[in-house]
Design a protein around this motif. Structure first.
Motif, mmCIF file in Angstrom:
data_model
loop_
_atom_site.group_PDB
_atom_site.id
_atom_site.type_symbol
_atom_site.label_atom_id
_atom_site.label_comp_id
_atom_site.label_asym_id
_atom_site.label_seq_id
_atom_site.Cartn_x
_atom_site.Cartn_y
_atom_site.Cartn_z
ATOM 1 N N SER A 240 0.812 -1.220 0.000
ATOM 2 C CA SER A 240 0.000 0.000 0.000
ATOM 3 C C SER A 240 0.846 1.271 0.000
ATOM 4 N N TRP A 241 2.167 1.115 0.090
ATOM 5 C CA TRP A 241 3.041 2.291 0.155
ATOM 6 C C TRP A 241 3.056 3.018 -1.180
ATOM 7 N N SER A 242 3.141 4.340 -1.132
ATOM 8 C CA SER A 242 3.099 5.150 -2.337
ATOM 9 C C SER A 242 4.170 6.227 -2.280
ATOM 10 N N ALA A 243 5.046 6.253 -3.292
ATOM 11 C CA ALA A 243 6.052 7.315 -3.358
ATOM 12 C C ALA A 243 5.396 8.671 -3.515
ATOM 13 N N SER A 244 4.298 8.716 -4.259
ATOM 14 C CA SER A 244 3.592 9.978 -4.464
ATOM 15 C C SER A 244 3.069 10.540 -3.142
ATOM 16 N N ARG A 245 2.449 9.688 -2.333
ATOM 17 C CA ARG A 245 1.946 10.151 -1.035
ATOM 18 C C ARG A 245 3.091 10.531 -0.102
ATOM 19 N N CYS A 292 10.042 3.647 -9.156
ATOM 20 C CA CYS A 292 9.630 3.654 -7.759
ATOM 21 C C CYS A 292 8.147 3.337 -7.689
ATOM 22 N N GLN A 293 7.730 2.654 -6.640
ATOM 23 C CA GLN A 293 6.335 2.246 -6.506
ATOM 24 C C GLN A 293 5.414 3.453 -6.410
ATOM 25 N N ASP A 294 4.429 3.528 -7.319
ATOM 26 C CA ASP A 294 3.455 4.622 -7.355
ATOM 27 C C ASP A 294 4.165 5.976 -7.332
ATOM 28 N N ARG A 295 4.963 6.203 -8.404
ATOM 29 C CA ARG A 295 5.849 7.360 -8.417
ATOM 30 C C ARG A 295 5.218 8.591 -9.061
ATOM 31 N N GLY A 296 3.954 8.885 -8.771
ATOM 32 C CA GLY A 296 3.337 10.093 -9.299
ATOM 33 C C GLY A 296 4.063 11.343 -8.837
ATOM 34 N N LEU A 297 4.108 12.347 -9.707
ATOM 35 C CA LEU A 297 4.850 13.576 -9.412
ATOM 36 C C LEU A 297 3.896 14.741 -9.163
ATOM 37 N N HIS A 298 2.805 14.469 -8.461
ATOM 38 C CA HIS A 298 1.765 15.480 -8.293
ATOM 39 C C HIS A 298 1.983 16.352 -7.065
#
Length: 422
Positions: A240-245, A292-298
């Motif tokens: 469930s880990w997210s780089a974006s978060r 990277c896991q869930d690497r959104g740049l938002h």
């Protein structure tokens, strides 16, 4: 992974020569005539804090200079980490040089430091996830090396490239494509590795493997963690880990020091804010570059224009430059913005195109075209071989420096009646 000596320079053998001059302590910079900002007093403390902020600005500007390595390349990313490590060491020096334990524990500095280290701790998981991304690139390199070896030039007088060689090369590149797509689409694995913990037996259990790669660990050429018992590629963070978060948590609602806070802390509130901004832009650029896991740049980040921070312009310019790269249509669906990832994709696609529906035996022009495409693969392999290990050492150093700095500050706060020495 075994801990490294975090007090040593992370780039003693790998940093470019013109960049190493930035490594001197901020305590020596006061002798070089940096003018203080207009709204600061002319005390020695203020000059040193001002010099720290100006130095951070210079380091960030250096990353955007025309003479700098190409942005988001392995070489440039190592420059970025050099800059972060230098800033963190100088921040530590400023903090300990101008505040005793009682001052660090006094409001508002105690609150600002607690907020900064809460954000810094969140960067530790990012370091572990980034290492997973570097592992992925090592295994991509293995597939590239297999394809390049299959198409290696024959000895003088030997036969032309045969159908078996072409098929082997195409199979390696197909496996490479699957590996990269699997990384982009998969949700992650079990938390089983960290820079802060070394595996007891040097390898992970089979049950933790999320994806596989052709070849067993031999011939990787990376020299890091790929022995005869090939290291697990499962993610070091939970599913469930997210780089974006995580980036949102590091940079979101970053408290801008009020003039009263700056005055009451002797300018140290500005130093804490400076280091927090450098931490965010470094973490954000690393996540942008490396798979990277869930690497959104938002994650949105702004610096107030009226704050008088000399690094505000360079931070904003760096943020905007990386954001522009992410909007490039050739990079939108890539697992990372790293230049070498783009080269992997481009070279693989080119070789697949030139070998598609090839007729055997190959004519002279077609074989020359295939050999040219294979040479491009060799060049990418060499770049990855030379750049991945030094970059991982710097990410590891980032992890340990953050831990060390936080531990030293907390230890200082636990002894409020002791005088702090550097």
């Amino acid at each position: 992974m075994p801990a490294t000596d975090s007090s040593s320079s992370s780039s003693s053998s790998s940093s470019p020569a013109h960049h190493t001059s930035f490594g001197r302590s901020i305590l020596s910079l006061r002798h070089h005539g940096f003018p203080p900002t207009p709204d600061h007093s002319h005390s020695t403390d203020d000059r040193e804090i001002d010099a720290f902020q100006r130095h951070a600005a210079d380091l960030l500007l250096d990353l955007l200079h025309s003479d700098a390595p190409e942005i988001l390349s392995l070489h440039w990313t190592r420059h970025l980490l050099d800059s972060f490590l230098i800033c963190l060491e100088e921040f530590r020096s400023v903090l300990f040089a101008h505040a005793h334990a009682a001052a660090l524990a006094r409001a508002p500095l105690d609150r600002l430091l607690a907020d900064f280290f809460d954000r810094a701790v969140k960067a530790l998981d990012l370091c572990n996830a980034l290492r997973d991304g570097l592992d992925l690139l090592r295994h991509c390199r293995k597939h590239l090396a297999i394809a390049a070896a299959a198409l290696a030039p024959s000895p003088a007088g030997a036969a032309q490239l045969g159908e078996g060689q072409i098929r082997r090369a195409r199979k390696a590149l197909t496996d490479l494509t699957i590996l990269m797509l699997d990384d982009k689409d998969a949700g992650g694995g079990q938390r089983n590795r960290s820079f802060g913990r070394a595996p007891k037996d040097g390898h992970q259990g089979r049950g933790h493997h999320r994806r596989s790669s052709s070849g067993s660990g031999s011939g990787s050429g990376s020299g890091s963690g790929s022995g005869s018992g090939f290291r697990s590629l499962s993610w070091s963070v939970s599913r469930s880990w997210s780089a974006s978060r995580q980036l949102q948590a590091i940079g979101g609602n970053l408290p801008v020091p009020r003039p009263h806070d700056v005055a009451s802390t002797g300018g140290l509130a500005s130093a804490v804010y400076t280091m927090a901004a450098v931490l965010f832009v470094t973490a954000w650029a690393l996540v942008a570059a490396i798979p990277c896991q869930d690497r959104g740049l938002h994650a949105h980040f702004t610096v107030p224009r009226t704050g008088g921070f000399p690094w505000a312009g360079p931070v904003t310019a760096l943020y905007d430059r990386v954001l522009d790269e992410s909007k490039n249509k050739d990079r939108k669906h890539s697992p990372g913005l790293l230049k070498e990832i783009h080269q992997i994709e481009r070279c693989s696609r080119h070789l697949m195109e030139v070998t598609d529906a090839a007729h055997f035996p190959l004519d002279h022009d077609k074989e020359a075209e295939v050999q040219g495409a294979a040479h491009e693969l060799v060049q990418v392999c060499e770049t990855l071989k030379d750049g991945l290990d030094p970059l991982e050492r710097q990410v590891r150093e980032m992890f340990h420096r953050i831990v060390r700095t936080r531990t030293e500050i907390l230890d200082c706060l636990s002894r409020p009646n002791a005088n702090t020495t550097e």
